[in-house]
Structure formats: C-alpha cells, structure tokens
Motif scaffolding. Structure first.
Motif, PDB file in Angstrom:
ATOM      1  N   PRO A  41       0.490  -1.049  -0.087  1.00 36.64           N
ATOM      2  CA  PRO A  41      -0.200   0.143  -0.130  1.00 36.64           C
ATOM      3  C   PRO A  41       1.061   1.455  -0.522  1.00 36.64           C
ATOM      4  CG  PRO A  41      -0.366  -0.837   1.974  1.00 36.64           C
ATOM      5  CD  PRO A  41       0.739  -1.634   0.984  1.00 36.64           C
ATOM      6  N   ALA A 129      -3.673  -6.576   0.836  1.00 38.03           N
ATOM      7  CA  ALA A 129      -4.992  -6.668   1.439  1.00 38.03           C
ATOM      8  C   ALA A 129      -5.470  -4.769   2.877  1.00 38.03           C
ATOM      9  CB  ALA A 129      -4.479  -7.866   2.320  1.00 38.03           C
ATOM     10  N   ASP A 130      -4.204  -3.973   2.404  1.00 40.77           N
ATOM     11  CA  ASP A 130      -4.866  -3.059   2.976  1.00 40.77           C
ATOM     12  C   ASP A 130      -5.245  -2.165   1.912  1.00 40.77           C
ATOM     13  OD1 ASP A 130      -2.192  -2.601   2.869  1.00 40.77           O
ATOM     14  OD2 ASP A 130      -2.090  -2.197   4.592  1.00 40.77           O
ATOM     15  N   THR A 132      -6.639   0.093  -0.351  1.00 44.24           N
ATOM     16  CA  THR A 132      -7.934   1.099  -0.761  1.00 44.24           C
ATOM     17  C   THR A 132      -8.126   1.361  -1.999  1.00 44.24           C
ATOM     18  OG1 THR A 132      -7.063   3.773  -0.524  1.00 44.24           O
ATOM     19  CG2 THR A 132      -7.842   2.502   1.852  1.00 44.24           C
ATOM     20  N   ARG A 207     -13.442  -2.457  -4.729  1.00 46.33           N
ATOM     21  CA  ARG A 207     -13.082  -2.946  -3.935  1.00 46.33           C
ATOM     22  C   ARG A 207     -14.126  -3.923  -3.613  1.00 46.33           C
ATOM     23  NH1 ARG A 207     -11.561  -3.174   1.797  1.00 46.33           N
ATOM     24  NH2 ARG A 207      -9.088  -4.512   1.866  1.00 46.33           N
ATOM     25  N   PRO A 210     -10.836  -7.877   0.126  1.00 50.80           N
ATOM     26  CA  PRO A 210      -9.080  -7.011   0.682  1.00 50.80           C
ATOM     27  C   PRO A 210      -7.850  -7.059  -0.650  1.00 50.80           C
ATOM     28  CG  PRO A 210     -10.283  -8.088   2.104  1.00 50.80           C
ATOM     29  CD  PRO A 210     -11.321  -8.371   1.320  1.00 50.80           C
TER      30      PRO A 210
END
Length: 517
Positions: A41, A129-130, A132, A207, A210
C-alpha cells in the motif's frame, strides 16, 4: 508466439489497437498504471500540479466541486458482458460490442459502440490487502496526468495539460458506495491528440475484497462526456458482482471433482485409451444452410495420434542417452493445417508425460505460409518437473522469450491429459462440473478450464461435454456416443469439428481446390 492450430481457431478477442493509439506516451517519470497497483500500500501520492495550478485531488479552481452526473436511462442489449473469473456481469447498451482479453495473468474487457465514439475498459487489478480504492484512484490519476505532463530537460514533471473535472468522494464527504462496495471515481479533460477533438477520461474503482479491485475506464471526447458519463455510471450501477468467497468455493468444488477423476482413473486408464484410439482425423468447417458438404466452408483439419513412447520422440533427440531421452511415457501428437487469410498455417504439436504425471515436455511448431512472403516459423518448447515449469518461445524475427508459469497446488493436468480429457471424463462417467488447471499456449500461462459432463435426458446414449478453456471464454460443446467416439465439437463461432477419414478429407479438399499437399 502464434498459438498452435487448436488454439488459433479459439483465439481470445484482443483489445482494439485504437485504444493504444489514443493513449499518450508516458513520460519517464510516470508511475505504474492503475490496472497494476503496487503490491504494498502506497502512501497518499502527491498530485502533479495542473496547468492552472489546480491540485489533482481537489475541486476545480472555483472552489466549488462540480457534481458528478447521476445515472442515465440506457437501453440494455439482451446479452451482457460476463467476466466469470472475477464474477462480473455488466449490461451492454444496445448496438455495442464486447471484447474479452485473457492474455497472460490479467483479464480485461472492452465495450464500445460500432462507431467507436467511446469505449469502456474493465480490468481486475490486485494489490495489498489493506489497499484502498482512494489509493488505486490516486495512482491512476497521477499516471494519467503525468502522461500529459509538462517536463523540463531532465524529464521532471512540472505540471500537466490535463484538467480535473470531478472527483468523488470529495474530502470531508461520506465514502462512496456502489452496489454495496467501497468505490472511488474521477473525470479528467485531456488535450487533443494529432488534431483530434479534446479527450476526456472517466475512472471508477470498486473494492470487491481485500486486495481485489475492479476498475472501469471511460474514454470519450470532452464534448460528449456529459452524455456518456451518465451512461457509464448506469452500466456500473446495474452490474452484478459475485462474492469472491463464493467464487473461490465454486472453483474449489470443481477442482475437487477433477481431482476425484484422477484418483479413480490412473495409469491403466491412460494406456487403455491410447490403445483404443491410436489415430483419428478431424475436419473443422462452417456448416452450410443447405446441409450439403460441398457448400460448407472448410477451415482446418487435424490428425491426432497417441502412443506409448519416450521423451526423445517428442524432443527429437536421436540418442536415448540424451538427458531423460529414454524415459518412457505417454505421447500425443497433433498435426494440423489451417486456411488463414490466403495462406496456410501448418502446426505440429507433440506432448509427453511420464506415467506418474510428475514430468512432462512438449514442442509446438507453427509455420505461417503465404505465397507473397517467406514462411514465418514459431516454436514453443516446454518442460515441467514437479512444480517447476519453463517455456521457451522462438519465432522468425523475434527475440527468444522464456516464461516460468506459476502452478497451482492442486488440480493441475498435463498437456497430454488435456488432449485426452474428454475420454477420461466419459470413462469416469460422473455427470458433474470438473475444474482443472492447465498451461495454455495462447495465454502463455496456466489457467483454469471447466468441463461440465452430462447425459441429456432426451439423448441418454450420448455424452455432452461443455468446455470453457478458460473461465472467460465462451463454451464449446462436444458430443460423444456411448462408446466414447466423437460425434462433433461445436465451437462458439458456429464452426464445427467432426471426425473424418484421410480418404474423405483428401477428396473433399481437392474438390474445393484447397491445399492438401
């Protein structure tokens, strides 16, 4: 590399060249496109300054955010666009065409009207996974604006000729939600290219889970944006997206059925199938409305041979002392000819696997012949030991390419098993959907294929196998009799494979003045 003949005639639709021609070249400072977000990310990226010093992530210079158009009424065509690998079903406007590209690991699609006045591209990038939706949207807009950047002599971006029209959600606004999924979107005006009308781009990202996203990109002119973006938002809002958890469970169930097949059918079944059908001939043609063979359009023919032999029979090594050349195993060889744009494509594919399935190798060669030019020859050489696979591609006028596909932990089948799969499925005799992972030359990667086996109630003496060579391809339907002999294979484009004999094939092709020699 050009795929072998059995793949050429099932080639996936490629993205239109017009898309690439209307996309400006990226500057050296440009970042990766949003369709491939970074694995980690990223921090909120700095926005390049606009030509009028308006920051990319803020409202226009007036300070008042422009409203994003609401969905508009759209007349939907009967058949939607389906990307089953990501669980997306998206309606298409009447009069539009949809194309799916399944090359490599990525899957994408494009919708456009016949006049190509606008287009929508759908992709399914993955990230951390995190990650956005805002990070994906930021990366996309930064890349786009920098590609229209104003640079100095060191190629540093000083500003951009692009102009932000709208961004949603604005800072301080509630999160954007589309179809129950977190979302982000923006619209940008771009300068004209090569004397054409000024362009506009729209972007929406959802989204779905994740690290999993679906992006929608609108390409149109600035003058038509007000009209097209309402349609753009309507199509996205009317789309359905399957739960990724359910998709994974569905794949796992299909793969479990495939594993059960090979647990029940082992080396003995392979030897019996090869002994029963050592050779067969098939022709591919477009059926005629008259039903007469003389009016049918011939497309291709192929000869399929199966035997027990050694690895050297595939590799071409004459000496059994060559590394692994004396290893015994199962061999499938396919020789084919395709009529193609005034010329021919001659293909020879030879596949080998050891009886314990732990090793395989193959060589596929395609020769493209045209009376007006020299032949072009493309060769694919593959080998696998356990979970390690290496594929080399060589072609006339092309640099060699080496690929190392990633294999799934379960459900992988060899090229030999893929060629003999209908006979294995019929011998297994279980009416169910089976899933397998197999290397596919046309995509240069390992993809999942699905085979649904059924005995229709109205034809209990026949087997029907509905095959999707990848999840986003249209199915082909194969009919076999209760003895396991092929009746026909119906292709998605309406063409048909049928069994024949060498004598009948020669007589038919000569009667139509087709190149059989």
């Amino acid at each position: 590399m050009q795929p072998p003949i059995r793949v050429i005639i099932l080639a996936s639709l490629l993205a239109s060249p017009a898309w690439a021609q209307t996309t400006p070249k990226r500057s050296p400072a440009a970042k990766p496109p949003a369709s491939q977000p970074a694995k980690q990310p990223a921090k909120q990226p700095a926005k390049p300054a606009m030509a009028d010093d308006t920051p990319a992530a803020k409202a226009p210079a007036s300070g008042e955010p422009k409203p994003v158009s609401s969905p508009s009424p759209v007349e939907f065509a009967d058949e939607p666009l389906k990307l089953e690998s990501i669980g997306l079903t998206m309606p298409m406007p009447v009069g539009c065409l949809g194309q799916i590209d399944t090359a490599g690991q990525e899957v994408s699609a494009r919708i456009a009207p016949k006049d190509a006045s606008w287009s929508i591209r759908v992709a399914a990038p993955k990230g951390a996974a995190d990650m956005t939706t805002a990070q994906v949207a930021d990366a996309a807009i930064v890349t786009l604006l920098e590609s229209y950047g104003i640079t100095d002599k060191e190629f540093r971006v000083l500003g951009t000729r692009g102009r932000l029209i709208a961004r949603e959600p604005q800072e301080g606004q509630p999160p954007l939600n589309i179809n129950g999924l977190p979302a982000d979107r923006w619209y940008v005006a771009l300068p004209a290219l090569e004397g054409k009308a000024p362009l506009a781009r729209g972007f929406t990202v959802l989204r779905t889970a994740p690290g999993h996203f679906i992006t929608f990109e609108l390409l149109t002119t600035e003058a038509a944006l007000e009209k097209t973006r309402g349609m753009f938002q309507t199509l996205i809002a009317a789309s359905t997206i399957a739960d990724p958890v359910k998709l994974a469970a569905d794949r796992a169930g299909a793969v479990a059925a495939g594993l059960n097949l090979f647990e029940n059918l082992g080396e003995k079944a392979m030897r019996e199938i090869i002994a029963e059908r050592p050779e067969r001939w098939e022709r591919l043609y477009k059926p005629s409305p008259t039903g007469s063979a003389s009016d049918e359009i011939e497309i291709a023919y192929r000869r399929i041979r199966c035997k027990v032999g050694t690895r050297a029979d595939v590799s071409g090594e004459k000496s059994a002392r060559a590394a692994g050349g004396s290893t015994e195993g199962f061999i499938v060889q396919i020789d084919a000819r395709l009529i193609d744009q005034g010329g021919t494509v001659d293909s020879r594919a030879a596949y080998f696997m050891t009886p314990d399935r732990s090793e395989e190798s193959w060589v596929v060669q395609n020769a493209f012949r045209n009376p007006k030019s020299e032949p072009s020859v493309f060769t694919e050489t593959g080998a696998r030991t356990g979970k390690s696979m290496v594929v080399r591609i060589d072609g006339t006028g092309k640099p060699p390419q080496t690929i190392k596909p990633v294999l799934q932990d379960e459900g992988y089948i060899t090229q030999v098993e893929a060629a003999l799969l209908p006979y294995l499925l019929i011998r297994h005799g279980v009416a169910a959907e089976h899933g397998f992972y197999v290397y596919q030359s046309q995509a240069n990667t390992v993809r999942m294929r699905r085979d649904f086996v059924d005995q229709p109630p109205d034809a209990p003496n026949f087997w029907k196998i509905t095959t999707r060579l990848s999840e986003d391809k249209k199915p082909q339907i194969s009919i076999y009799n209760d003895q396991g002999r092929l009746v026909r294979i119906e292709q998605p484009d309406g063409s048909r494979w049928e069994p024949t004999t060498l004598e009948d094939l020669v007589r038919l092709w000569k009667s139509k003045n087709l190149p059989i020699d």
